[in-house]
Design an enzyme around this catalytic site. Structure first.
Site, PDB file in Angstrom:
ATOM      1  N   LEU A 127      68.034  21.155  80.678  1.00  0.00           N
ATOM      2  CA  LEU A 127      67.448  22.029  81.696  1.00  0.00           C
ATOM      3  C   LEU A 127      66.948  21.193  82.866  1.00  0.00           C
ATOM      4  O   LEU A 127      66.114  20.307  82.706  1.00  0.00           O
ATOM      5  CB  LEU A 127      66.302  22.857  81.110  1.00  0.00           C
ATOM      6  CG  LEU A 127      65.783  24.007  81.979  1.00  0.00           C
ATOM      7  CD1 LEU A 127      65.189  25.115  81.092  1.00  0.00           C
ATOM      8  CD2 LEU A 127      64.733  23.564  82.980  1.00  0.00           C
ATOM      9  N   HIS A 231      57.253  13.548  79.152  1.00  0.00           N
ATOM     10  CA  HIS A 231      57.142  13.093  80.543  1.00  0.00           C
ATOM     11  C   HIS A 231      56.270  14.090  81.299  1.00  0.00           C
ATOM     12  O   HIS A 231      56.309  15.297  81.006  1.00  0.00           O
ATOM     13  CB  HIS A 231      58.542  13.033  81.155  1.00  0.00           C
ATOM     14  CG  HIS A 231      58.612  12.390  82.488  1.00  0.00           C
ATOM     15  ND1 HIS A 231      58.316  13.073  83.653  1.00  0.00           N
ATOM     16  CD2 HIS A 231      58.941  11.126  82.871  1.00  0.00           C
ATOM     17  CE1 HIS A 231      58.476  12.256  84.680  1.00  0.00           C
ATOM     18  NE2 HIS A 231      58.847  11.069  84.236  1.00  0.00           N
TER      19      HIS A 231
END
Length: 338
Positions: A127, A231
């Site tokens: 994605l 992240h």
């Protein structure tokens, strides 16, 4: 809103390549390599031609398209069954408890075990939303459209599903986790290993990765502190996965230490809540509910946001959404409340 999700075609190669260059590394499913992306689009096209049958290792690539301009501004992928062509490796966090009677002490050592527990699962991944479009709920549309696709083609997907989140990447584009663990055995930088994996698969991990548990206490602090953390750009994605019913059950990525989220496919909220209906003529009444609505099969899959109203077995949606879907009254549509 003039955006819709559709199945990718070979014509989407260039925009996918341009977006891949914006990922900043550590994004294995979207490598900035034309040959690899061409192969992905070809796999997706082949999967769309196959009739339903036994679950096999297939890939579907979706794109987010601006209907007015035709620009591709995002992408997402679905893997029907991972670990069929080569092993699907993860690290799993475990604890070893030992007691010394003489010292009257109990020691608990945290370890990383190399496993293939998730082999055979389906995966939602790849994605990526163009930085200029990260507003207006388009990330939500991309993410949840995958679950409608699964609901509409349920026989093509496994009973367990996973999502790998990118781990911590430093300002140099390296991975503290890789440097502290696997990088010591491979003689490759994180960028080199990640790129090689994206292009060639991870059989080289099977060839070179040590099989013994890794004691976390023996790792440098930079590597220890990265284990299981997404992240910063992936924190919103992790929250969306948790809202769908995914959980972090101790699996982490062998490259960057990012969390792998898992769920039972039929318990994912947007899959369990998906319903089908017949598209009816007319506009929904004022106060209709917001929904993701999808139609089409495989290569003809389309999905967008809509204002909807349920009337028995029928569904009314706003005219703009109907146009974006290219759906005529009488068509079967699938929907889930937004």
């Amino acid at each position: 809103m003039t955006f819709r999700i559709r199945t990718a075609t070979s014509r989407d190669l260039q925009p996918l390549y341009e977006m891949a260059k914006l990922t900043g590394g550590g994004f294995t499913n979207l490598p900035p390599d034309r040959k690899a992306l061409t192969a992905k689009l070809a796999r997706s096209a082949d999967a769309c031609l196959k009739s339903e049958g036994e679950i096999s290792d297939e890939l579907f690539v979706l794109v987010l398209e601006n209907v007015e301009t035709g620009e591709v501004r995002g992408t997402a992928q679905l893997f029907t069954r991972v670990g069929q062509n080569w092993p699907f490796y993860s690290y799993r966090l475990a604890t070893l408890t030992q007691h010394s009677k003489e010292l009257e002490r109990t020691f608990r050592a945290e370890m990383l075990n190399l496993v293939t527990d998730l082999e055979g699962s389906s995966e939602v991944g790849g994605l990526f939303l163009h930085p200029a479009e990260r507003a207006g709920g388009l990330g939500l549309l991309l993410a949840r459209s995958r679950y409608l696709f699964i609901a509409m083609h349920r026989a093509r997907f496994a009973d367990r599903i996973l999502a790998e989140l990118r781990g911590i990447i430093d300002e140099r584009g390296g991975s503290p986790f890789w440097d502290g663990v696997a990088g010591r055995f491979f003689g490759m930088s994180f960028q080199e290993a990640d790129y090689f994996n994206a292009i060639n698969g991870n059989q080289f991990i099977a060839d070179l990765m040590p099989r013994h548990p890794v004691y976390i206490a023996m790792l440098p602090e930079s590597a220890r502190s990265a284990i299981g953390l997404p992240h910063p750009s992936g924190r919103a994605a992790m929250r969306m996965l948790e809202a769908e019913g995914f959980a972090h059950e101790g699996y982490v990525d062998i490259f960057d230490g990012g969390p792998t989220m898992t769920a039972r496919t039929d318990r994912v909220a947007s899959i369990a809540g998906a319903r089908n209906a017949v598209l009816a003529t007319g506009e929904p009444a004022e106060g209709g509910f917001g929904a993701l609505v999808a139609t089409g099969n495989l290569a003809n899959f389309r999905c967008c946001f809509a204002t909807a109203e349920r009337r028995g077995e029928e569904l009314l949606i706003d005219a703009e959404a109907a146009a974006e879907l290219g759906a005529e009254p009488g068509a079967t549509v699938w929907f889930v409340e937004r």
